[in-house]
Enzyme design. Structure first.
Site, PDB file in Angstrom:
ATOM      1  N   ARG A 101       7.442 -13.729   6.866  1.00 46.22           N
ATOM      2  CA  ARG A 101       5.782 -13.776   6.664  1.00 46.22           C
ATOM      3  C   ARG A 101       5.552 -15.257   6.151  1.00 46.22           C
ATOM      4  O   ARG A 101       6.286 -15.838   5.576  1.00 46.22           O
ATOM      5  CB  ARG A 101       5.615 -12.660   5.751  1.00 46.22           C
ATOM      6  CG  ARG A 101       5.686 -11.384   5.896  1.00 46.22           C
ATOM      7  CD  ARG A 101       5.461 -10.394   5.029  1.00 46.22           C
ATOM      8  NE  ARG A 101       5.545  -9.012   5.555  1.00 46.22           N
ATOM      9  CZ  ARG A 101       6.361  -7.849   4.607  1.00 46.22           C
ATOM     10  NH1 ARG A 101       6.631  -8.234   3.602  1.00 46.22           N
ATOM     11  NH2 ARG A 101       6.500  -6.864   5.202  1.00 46.22           N
ATOM     12  N   GLY A 110       3.619  -1.351   8.542  1.00 40.65           N
ATOM     13  CA  GLY A 110       5.104  -1.238   7.991  1.00 40.65           C
ATOM     14  C   GLY A 110       5.014  -0.793   6.651  1.00 40.65           C
ATOM     15  O   GLY A 110       4.892  -1.591   5.913  1.00 40.65           O
ATOM     16  N   HIS A 111       4.931   0.386   6.410  1.00 37.54           N
ATOM     17  CA  HIS A 111       4.843   0.857   4.768  1.00 37.54           C
ATOM     18  C   HIS A 111       6.287   1.248   4.296  1.00 37.54           C
ATOM     19  O   HIS A 111       6.660   2.289   4.696  1.00 37.54           O
ATOM     20  CB  HIS A 111       3.946   1.951   4.800  1.00 37.54           C
ATOM     21  CG  HIS A 111       2.426   1.435   5.125  1.00 37.54           C
ATOM     22  ND1 HIS A 111       1.343   2.357   4.905  1.00 37.54           N
ATOM     23  CD2 HIS A 111       2.124   0.148   5.172  1.00 37.54           C
ATOM     24  CE1 HIS A 111       0.298   1.733   5.530  1.00 37.54           C
ATOM     25  NE2 HIS A 111       0.498   0.368   5.587  1.00 37.54           N
ATOM     26  N   LYS A 140       0.784  -1.211  -0.130  1.00 37.03           N
ATOM     27  CA  LYS A 140      -0.019  -0.089   0.056  1.00 37.03           C
ATOM     28  C   LYS A 140       1.005   1.516   0.066  1.00 37.03           C
ATOM     29  O   LYS A 140       0.560   2.343  -0.629  1.00 37.03           O
ATOM     30  CB  LYS A 140      -0.854   0.069   1.344  1.00 37.03           C
ATOM     31  CG  LYS A 140      -2.035  -1.294   1.433  1.00 37.03           C
ATOM     32  CD  LYS A 140      -2.665  -1.169   2.551  1.00 37.03           C
ATOM     33  CE  LYS A 140      -1.791  -1.488   3.711  1.00 37.03           C
ATOM     34  NZ  LYS A 140      -1.321  -2.971   4.047  1.00 37.03           N
TER      35      LYS A 140
HETATM   36  P1  IMO Z   1       0.566  -3.011   7.274  1.00 35.50           P
HETATM   37  O1  IMO Z   1      -0.100  -1.638   7.159  1.00 35.50           O
HETATM   38  C1  IMO Z   1       0.764  -7.279   8.428  1.00 35.50           C
HETATM   39  C2  IMO Z   1      -1.423  -8.283  12.261  1.00 35.50           C
HETATM   40  C3  IMO Z   1      -0.560  -8.825  13.254  1.00 35.50           C
HETATM   41  C4  IMO Z   1      -1.505  -9.733  13.854  1.00 35.50           C
HETATM   42  C5  IMO Z   1      -3.140  -8.832  14.004  1.00 35.50           C
HETATM   43  C6  IMO Z   1      -3.248  -8.194  15.055  1.00 35.50           C
HETATM   44  O2  IMO Z   1       2.181  -3.308   7.009  1.00 35.50           O
HETATM   45  O3  IMO Z   1      -0.086  -3.847   6.123  1.00 35.50           O
HETATM   46  P2  IMO Z   1      -2.301  -5.900  16.177  1.00 35.50           P
HETATM   47  O4  IMO Z   1      -0.796  -5.510  16.439  1.00 35.50           O
HETATM   48  O5  IMO Z   1      -2.594  -5.203  14.764  1.00 35.50           O
HETATM   49  O6  IMO Z   1      -3.294  -6.044  17.273  1.00 35.50           O
HETATM   50  O7  IMO Z   1      -2.082  -7.386  15.400  1.00 35.50           O
HETATM   51  O8  IMO Z   1      -2.589  -8.164  12.608  1.00 35.50           O
HETATM   52  N1  IMO Z   1      -0.863  -7.014  11.643  1.00 35.50           N
HETATM   53  C7  IMO Z   1      -0.288  -6.780  10.378  1.00 35.50           C
HETATM   54  N2  IMO Z   1       0.042  -7.875   9.461  1.00 35.50           N
HETATM   55  N3  IMO Z   1       0.734  -5.755   8.090  1.00 35.50           N
HETATM   56  C8  IMO Z   1       0.383  -4.841   9.049  1.00 35.50           C
HETATM   57  O9  IMO Z   1       0.222  -3.502   8.475  1.00 35.50           O
HETATM   58  C9  IMO Z   1      -0.297  -5.580  10.185  1.00 35.50           C
HETATM   59  N4  IMO Z   1      -0.800  -4.850  11.300  1.00 35.50           N
HETATM   60  C10 IMO Z   1      -1.025  -5.711  12.106  1.00 35.50           C
HETATM   61  O10 IMO Z   1       0.572  -9.530  12.779  1.00 35.50           O
HETATM   62  O11 IMO Z   1      -1.859 -10.922  13.242  1.00 35.50           O
HETATM   63 MG    MG Z   2       3.230  -4.798   7.592  1.00 35.08          MG
END
Ligand code: IMO
Ligand code: MG
Length: 428
Positions: free
Chosen positions: A302, A40-41, A16
């Site tokens: 991952r 994490g962008h 994204k």
């Molecule tokens: P981006 O924006 C991938 C996953 C965590 C966990 C679940 C809940 O980079 O796509 P949390 O800390 O949000 O309560 O964790 O969501 N998770 C993500 N996985 N990319 C992310 O963000 C994530 N943000 C949370 O690994 O399974």
């Molecule tokens: Mg991420």
């Protein structure tokens, strides 16, 4: 009043950040509307790689204003480190970043509670950034908003109230007095840092939209991590789906004129929970290595899987996706053949829809269709016609099977490594 939502349509990490950065060159505002520094962008700018967690991905384009909306949970310490990092690399942030006064604040005790929950035997593999507990406080109506954080007296009263509420859990880790001390330790300096960024962001966006400025709404996470439509309970605590953009930014739905879904050419997931097309073994290891599939926030490897059209169709539906960006097509090169799930078998029966029940999601066994792979290095290709025929056919087949145009195809991390097919599909 054109606003476009950019959403992840898998389990996060779709790319994204890159899509927002790419579209931001034609935008005036980029708004984060949910999540926090669990995101994490990764963006490559000036040959340097940046992993942004909170600051919107529009920050790399000098003409773009960036908003952290009310739907986001803000860890002031994480925000300060990120702003300082950007500024140390010569990227101006002050005057270009606006934080909503109604966003909720992540405090050190939220992080402790997140960790406790993860260790309790009922963990879901969170990022341990305090995201869930902060949203819990918001919904329980005991949360600390940015506006409250900026008022020392209000802040003190709320923190003391919340420490009493959570005492039972927190005292398992350390004495309450110590937890309290940690909350207040850096509070005054962080408050001073945060204050100039804060404001009434819905008013700011209203003015922008009335002036026909272009606004990009940036999701974190993805549809399958959505608290309503994801693989509950293995989800995040907010609504990444496009519908969440209005509530999390403070704009009306009529302002939104398009939804860009972001998907990889295959699938990944971090954390626990169902993942029907997950694979292990050589192909998974290969894709993980070539695609650098390690979490940008936690560094966790991952989980890897094939593209899943059952899952994607469900995600396209709940997001109302009008166009798709397909990322990391270059990573899928040299994998022969490519598999794509087109249906599932659940309890021995063929199903076309993503199961809603936990048992159904765990039981889902993919039914695959096979596509010819393609070879070579795609990272230098800049036109669709320049792609190997089998790569073109793969994209065209997904477009057909998903009944959704794929106007953006990415073949590398850099902004330039993007193939644009057909103008005008994204912005009206
Ligand atoms: P981006 O924006 C991938 C996953 C965590 C966990 C679940 C809940 O980079 O796509 P949390 O800390 O949000 O309560 O964790 O969501 N998770 C993500 N996985 N990319 C992310 O963000 C994530 N943000 C949370 O690994 O399974
Ligand atoms: Mg991420």
């Amino acid at each position: 009043m054109p606003a476009i939502v950019v959403v992840g349509v898998q389990w996060g990490d779709e790319g994204k950040g890159k899509v927002v950065d790419y579209l931001a060159s034609k935008s005036d505002f980029v708004v984060r509307y949910q999540g926090g520094n669990n995101a994490g962008h990764t963006i490559v700018f000036d040959n340097k790689t940046f992993a942004m967690h909170l600051v919107p991905s529009g920050v790399f384009l000098p003409g773009v204003q960036n908003v952290i909306g009310n739907g986001v949970v803000v860890d002031p310490k994480a925000l300060r480190s990120e702003v300082e990092l950007l500024e140390s690399k010569g990227i101006r942030v002050r005057g270009r970043l606006h934080v909503s006064l109604s966003a909720h604040v992540i405090l050190p005790y939220h992080i402790i509670l997140d960790g406790l929950r993860e260790e309790s035997g009922h963990g879901i593999g969170t990022t341990r950034r305090g995201i869930g507990p902060c949203y819990e406080d918001k919904v329980a109506r005991v949360g600390v908003r940015v506006a409250d954080y900026l008022e020392p007296e209000t802040f003190k009263v709320l923190v003391d109230q919340n420490l009493r509420l959570r005492a039972c859990d927190l005292e398992k880790v350390k004495p309450l007095a110590q937890v309290r001390e940690e909350v207040f330790a850096e509070y005054a300096s962080l408050r001073k840092f945060l204050k100039p960024f804060c404001g009434d962001t819905p008013s700011l966006l209203e003015t922008a939209l009335r002036a026909r400025k272009r606004v990009l709404l940036e999701s974190a996470q993805g549809a399958m991590l959505d608290v309503d439509f994801g693989t509950y309970p293995f989800v995040t605590s907010s609504n990444p789906i496009a519908g969440g953009a209005c509530a999390g930014a403070g704009i009306g739905p009529m302002a939104v004129s398009g939804v860009v879904g972001v998907t990889k050419a295959y699938t990944t997931r971090v954390g626990l929970g169902p993942f029907p097309t997950e694979i292990e073994g050589r192909t998974a290891a290969y894709l993980r290595q070539v695609g650098k599939e390690y979490g940008a926030t936690t560094g966790r490897p991952r989980r890897i899987g094939w593209l899943d059209l059952v899952q994607l169709r469900a995600a396209l539906r709940v997001n109302g996706v009008s166009a798709l960006a397909m990322m990391k097509l270059d990573t899928l090169a040299n994998v022969h053949p490519i598999k794509v799930a087109t249906a599932y078998k659940v309890g021995g029966k063929r199903v076309a829809e993503f199961p809603i029940s936990r048992a159904g999601q765990l039981d889902a066994e993919p039914v695959y269709e096979t596509f010819p792979g393609f070879s070579g290095d795609l990272t230098g290709v800049r036109t669709f016609a320049g792609l190997p025929k089998a790569a073109q056919d793969y994209v065209l087949a997904m477009e057909e099977l998903l009944k959704t145009p794929i106007p953006i195809v990415s073949v590398g991390q850099d902004r330039e490594q993007t193939i644009s097919r057909g103008k005008g599909i994204i912005w009206p």
